[in-house]
Design an enzyme around this catalytic site. Structure first.
Site, PDB file in Angstrom:
ATOM      1  N   SER A   1       0.834  -1.197   0.000  1.00 37.52           N
ATOM      2  CA  SER A   1       0.000   0.000   0.000  1.00 37.52           C
ATOM      3  C   SER A   1       0.879   1.262   0.000  1.00 37.52           C
ATOM      4  CB  SER A   1      -0.953  -0.060   1.204  1.00 37.52           C
ATOM      5  OG  SER A   1      -1.995   0.870   1.075  1.00 37.52           O
TER       6      SER A   1
ATOM      7  N   HIS B   1      -7.332  -5.814  -1.177  1.00 37.87           N
ATOM      8  CA  HIS B   1      -6.144  -4.995  -0.975  1.00 37.87           C
ATOM      9  C   HIS B   1      -5.036  -5.863  -0.382  1.00 37.87           C
ATOM     10  CE1 HIS B   1      -3.967  -1.272  -0.530  1.00 37.87           C
ATOM     11  NE2 HIS B   1      -3.886  -1.374   0.779  1.00 37.87           N
TER      12      HIS B   1
ATOM     13  N   ASP C   1      -8.626  -3.629  -6.665  1.00 31.64           N
ATOM     14  CA  ASP C   1      -8.154  -3.204  -5.345  1.00 31.64           C
ATOM     15  C   ASP C   1      -8.836  -1.891  -4.988  1.00 31.64           C
ATOM     16  OD1 ASP C   1      -6.672  -2.017  -3.220  1.00 31.64           O
ATOM     17  OD2 ASP C   1      -4.878  -3.106  -3.792  1.00 31.64           O
TER      18      ASP C   1
END
Length: 484
Positions: free
Chosen positions: A208, A447, A418
């Site tokens: 991320s 994710h 995502d």
């Protein structure tokens, strides 16, 4: 305040800071003293230490701050090839326990044998000089997204709240950290960690926001980055206004997976077709805006829906939540995230300090009009105004520009659907890296790909790269795999 780690650095590597892109630090033998971790991050094999780094790398001999570090050492020294630094994302996410989290999430044994897996709390976070904005419980409960704006007046009204938070950050007891809590400085801290570990190069696994941190590190220190894995990728601008607006696209990309799930489970009463489930979303959002149910309003509904779409395993929980709201049934308690004040404050420090955000209310009003039409589920929120619009104008240095200069040693891995870091942003980063990167795209939602997802094609590709250095010769598309 959480207690600090007791084990400190025995000796630091001498270094002189330079201007962008980085600084020079020679590798030395491991100078860290390792010992037990604090109880709340304890794992049987996890060790912890601290490292002093400059607050301001333009003044390396000036004020120092402590960075908390952890290590999951390889149990097979004969197979060990170096260190694998990790970051779970955020910004604002603590990473001290992340090596243990990865090991408990099926990180392959051959990877654990090949590396000492290193975790750390980035500057401003957790046990690494934690910052604050003195956020009230009410401010914390509002979360990361502005309220959904239906009109220009809604944006103007929210500007007052955003300005208040920015002022709180700028006048807090940790405001001295404001100009120095940036991704570039965290990357410099990573290079200090590398040097203190006595390693000539650093391999990296970031998720991320951690993809942007890894991209910045390998841009600033191309010769010191070894095997770089970036999982669930932000665009080349990092967590900027573009990334914030992309959350709305991410929800639209991902939502069809949930709509199909709910339609296939009519016991939830949310509809028997994906179209009906989608209509139920807008119906619930409108009803909850007009009259909250058990303290859940439209914004909380949208935020919870977005959050639960991060993993397939959470879809049943989300469907139950919708059902309870629809029928005014009992809503299961939603436990708050630990250390929410620091998490949110550190996020503001980093994202507002890294890049310049639009500074006028009118620009956010225009963005809301565009995104509310384009991505109606969340666009009226994520295009709205936040504290970065009123951030102090001082910037120590410009943002790091991600480009194609450096070794071809980056493997990007990305889910097609995502919600948090949409494919569109990953594709922009892939283009920016050029010949430096190869990207693996998995036909699945959620994710986080490695090692959390079930796509064996994507997972085995990452494992091969980390353990052998071999990457696909060109970008790879991994087909969907059936649920087990």
């Amino acid at each position: 305040m959480r207690r600090t780690l007791s084990l400190a650095l025995a000796a630091t590597a001498a270094a002189a800071a330079t201007a962008m892109p980085g600084m020079s630090v020679a590798a030395t033998p491991d100078t860290l003293r390792w010992g037990p971790c604090p109880e709340d991050v304890a794992s049987p094999r996890l060790e912890c230490s601290t490292l002093e780094v400059p607050l301001d790398y333009r003044d390396p001999g000036g004020r120092q701050i402590e960075i908390a570090i952890s290590r999951l050492a390889s149990e097979k020294p004969s197979q060990r090839r170096g260190v694998l630094l990790t970051n779970p994302g955020g910004p604002g996410g603590a990473g001290l326990d992340y090596p243990a989290v990865l090991a408990g999430s099926r990180l392959p044994q051959k990877v654990l044998n090949s590396y000492d897996v290193i975790g750390f709390d980035p500057r401003g976070v957790g046990r690494s000089a934690p910052v604050t904005c003195d956020l009230t419980p009410k401010q914390q409960a509002r979360g990361n997204f502005p309220p959904y704006a239906h009109t220009a007046a809604d944006v103007a009204r929210e500007a007052g709240n955003a300005r208040t938070i920015a002022e709180q950050c700028a006048t807090s007891r940790t405001a001295w950290m404001l100009p120095h809590t940036t991704t570039a400085n965290t990357a410099r801290d990573m290079d200090r960690i590398r040097a203190a570990l006595g390693e000539p190069k650093l391999s990296y696994l970031g998720h991320s926001y951690g993809t942007y941190l890894g991209a910045v590190y390998t841009t600033m220190f191309p010769g010191r980055s070894d095997r770089v894995v970036l999982d669930s990728n932000l665009g080349p601008g990092g967590y900027d206004v573009t990334a914030m607006r992309l959350f709305a696209r991410g929800l639209e990309d991902r939502f069809p997976d949930f709509a199909a799930f709910a339609a296939a489970h009519p016991e939830y009463g949310l509809g028997t077709t994906p179209k009906q489930v989608t209509a139920k979303f807008f119906d619930l959002a409108e009803r909850l805006e007009a009259k909250p149910v058990q303290g859940i309003d439209g914004d909380a509904f949208r935020g919870y829906t977005f959050d639960r779409l991060y993993a397939d395993a959470l879809m049943a929980q989300l469907a139950e939540f919708w059902q309870a709201l629809d029928t005014d049934g009992p809503i299961p308690p939603i436990p708050p995230l630990p250390n929410m004040e620091n998490l949110m404050s550190a996020r503001f420090y980093a994202i507002c300090g890294d890049t310049r955000w639009p500074g006028t209310v009118r620009e956010y009003q225009r963005n809301v009009v565009v995104d509310r039409l384009r991505y109606p589920m969340l666009g009226g929120s994520t295009a709205g105004i936040g504290p970065c619009a009123f951030w102090p104008t001082e910037r120590v240095e410009p943002s790091v520009r991600i480009g194609d200069r450096g070794p071809s040693n980056v493997l990007m891995v990305q889910n097609e659907r995502d919600p948090g870091t949409p494919l569109a942003g990953a594709q922009e980063l892939r283009r920016a890296f050029g010949k430096r990167a190869t990207m693996v795209t998995a036909d699945q939602g959620g994710h986080g790909v490695y090692p959390f997802g079930r796509n064996t094609c994507a997972n085995s590709t990452v494992t091969a790269f980390l353990t052998t250095g071999q990457r696909p010769s060109q970008d790879l598309a991994c087909a969907a795999e059936p649920s087990k």
